[in-house]
Design a protein around this motif. Sequence first.
Motif, PDB file in Angstrom:
ATOM      1  N   ALA A  54     -20.464  37.474  34.054  1.00 39.45           N
ATOM      2  CA  ALA A  54     -21.641  36.163  33.314  1.00 39.45           C
ATOM      3  C   ALA A  54     -23.057  36.564  34.673  1.00 39.45           C
ATOM      4  CB  ALA A  54     -21.277  34.567  33.198  1.00 39.45           C
ATOM      5  N   GLU A  55     -22.117  36.604  36.039  1.00 39.60           N
ATOM      6  CA  GLU A  55     -23.289  36.972  37.205  1.00 39.60           C
ATOM      7  C   GLU A  55     -23.551  38.072  36.561  1.00 39.60           C
ATOM      8  OE1 GLU A  55     -21.321  36.953  40.615  1.00 39.60           O
ATOM      9  OE2 GLU A  55     -20.197  34.611  40.595  1.00 39.60           O
ATOM     10  N   LYS A  61     -30.861  39.905  33.994  1.00 36.16           N
ATOM     11  CA  LYS A  61     -32.372  38.902  32.934  1.00 36.16           C
ATOM     12  C   LYS A  61     -33.215  39.189  33.730  1.00 36.16           C
ATOM     13  CE  LYS A  61     -31.489  35.633  30.314  1.00 36.16           C
ATOM     14  NZ  LYS A  61     -31.385  34.410  29.363  1.00 36.16           N
ATOM     15  N   ASN A  62     -33.957  38.914  35.448  1.00 40.03           N
ATOM     16  CA  ASN A  62     -34.631  38.816  36.549  1.00 40.03           C
ATOM     17  C   ASN A  62     -35.016  39.934  36.374  1.00 40.03           C
ATOM     18  OD1 ASN A  62     -33.617  36.289  37.045  1.00 40.03           O
ATOM     19  ND2 ASN A  62     -31.990  36.615  38.891  1.00 40.03           N
ATOM     20  N   PRO A  63     -34.863  40.997  36.876  1.00 40.52           N
ATOM     21  CA  PRO A  63     -35.497  42.033  37.112  1.00 40.52           C
ATOM     22  C   PRO A  63     -36.321  43.072  35.184  1.00 40.52           C
ATOM     23  CG  PRO A  63     -33.858  43.271  37.141  1.00 40.52           C
ATOM     24  CD  PRO A  63     -33.281  41.685  37.468  1.00 40.52           C
ATOM     25  N   LEU A  64     -35.377  42.058  34.360  1.00 44.30           N
ATOM     26  CA  LEU A  64     -35.839  42.586  32.935  1.00 44.30           C
ATOM     27  C   LEU A  64     -37.274  41.577  33.069  1.00 44.30           C
ATOM     28  CD1 LEU A  64     -32.885  42.772  30.788  1.00 44.30           C
ATOM     29  CD2 LEU A  64     -34.863  44.667  31.537  1.00 44.30           C
ATOM     30  N   GLU A  97     -35.843  50.293  39.087  1.00 47.24           N
ATOM     31  CA  GLU A  97     -34.647  50.516  40.209  1.00 47.24           C
ATOM     32  C   GLU A  97     -33.387  49.246  40.515  1.00 47.24           C
ATOM     33  OE1 GLU A  97     -36.795  52.121  43.233  1.00 47.24           O
ATOM     34  OE2 GLU A  97     -38.232  53.902  42.395  1.00 47.24           O
ATOM     35  N   ARG A  98     -34.370  48.762  40.743  1.00 41.36           N
ATOM     36  CA  ARG A  98     -33.818  47.204  40.600  1.00 41.36           C
ATOM     37  C   ARG A  98     -32.831  47.193  40.322  1.00 41.36           C
ATOM     38  NH1 ARG A  98     -35.446  41.469  40.968  1.00 41.36           N
ATOM     39  NH2 ARG A  98     -33.795  39.842  41.296  1.00 41.36           N
TER      40      ARG A  98
END
Length: 272
Positions: A54-55, A61-64, A97-98
């Motif tokens: 879940a983490e 989802k943030n970089p996406l 990259e992240r």
Amino acid sequence: GTGPYLPRLAVLWLLTACCYGVQVLAERQQQALEEAREFEVRERQLRSAGRLAAEFAHQIKNPLAIINNAVFSLQRALNEGRNDAARQIGIIREEVERSDRIVTQIMGYAQLSEGRLEKLTVTEELDSAIGQVFPPGAGYPIRVERHYEQPLPPLLMQRRHFSEILANLLQNAREALIGGGDVSVTARCRADFSIEIVIADTGPGIPPDKLERIFEAYYTTKEKGTGLGLAIVKHNIDLYGGTVRVESTLGQGTRFILLLPAKAVVRLERPA
């Protein structure tokens, strides 16, 4: 005659049978307890894996989302004939990259339940990890001191898990000593046959308000880092019923204290 002996033989036979029955019952109860304990540990591992999944899902989802916004901006800039595409492309590359780093760490976690236990010689594994993190030709201005108390019982672990623990802690010590300093690696066997390993550095130390969260996934005190190194250390140690704690004083350095049982609490994979 043999008359008086027959009842005695019968009593002895009954006592022997009773003792055997009690022994078999005790062994079965012990086996049931061990199976229940292993089942409980396995369930705890699965719950832990679920939380990690879940983490990771939340983190990826943030970089996406950032990539999606950058692509939208890039498309609009192209439609309007504006010349700021390079900036959006740079953002996309950075976030890809992240994401790649996060996926690499996910793969590392996914491998935690694979493989079989090995009988590890503690001093050999420590020397190997030190050689990897502080290769002789690298020229780090760091002195590594080793203090191994003998005898040390073997560790029943997967080699990959133990080497990940040591490599992450030694790399942390190396990165803390940018201007040089000392690292000490101590190993000893305690009275309960658990093995204590201490990796200490003479670096700047960790602020007290950050010590409490240092083993949390994605929490990092570094400018560049995923914040997963110490989370992996704790996760790997938890798998074997061990413990890890940190002691640090600003300006005086940091000590990581590992306690690992000489016997593994759970077999990660039963032999075929």
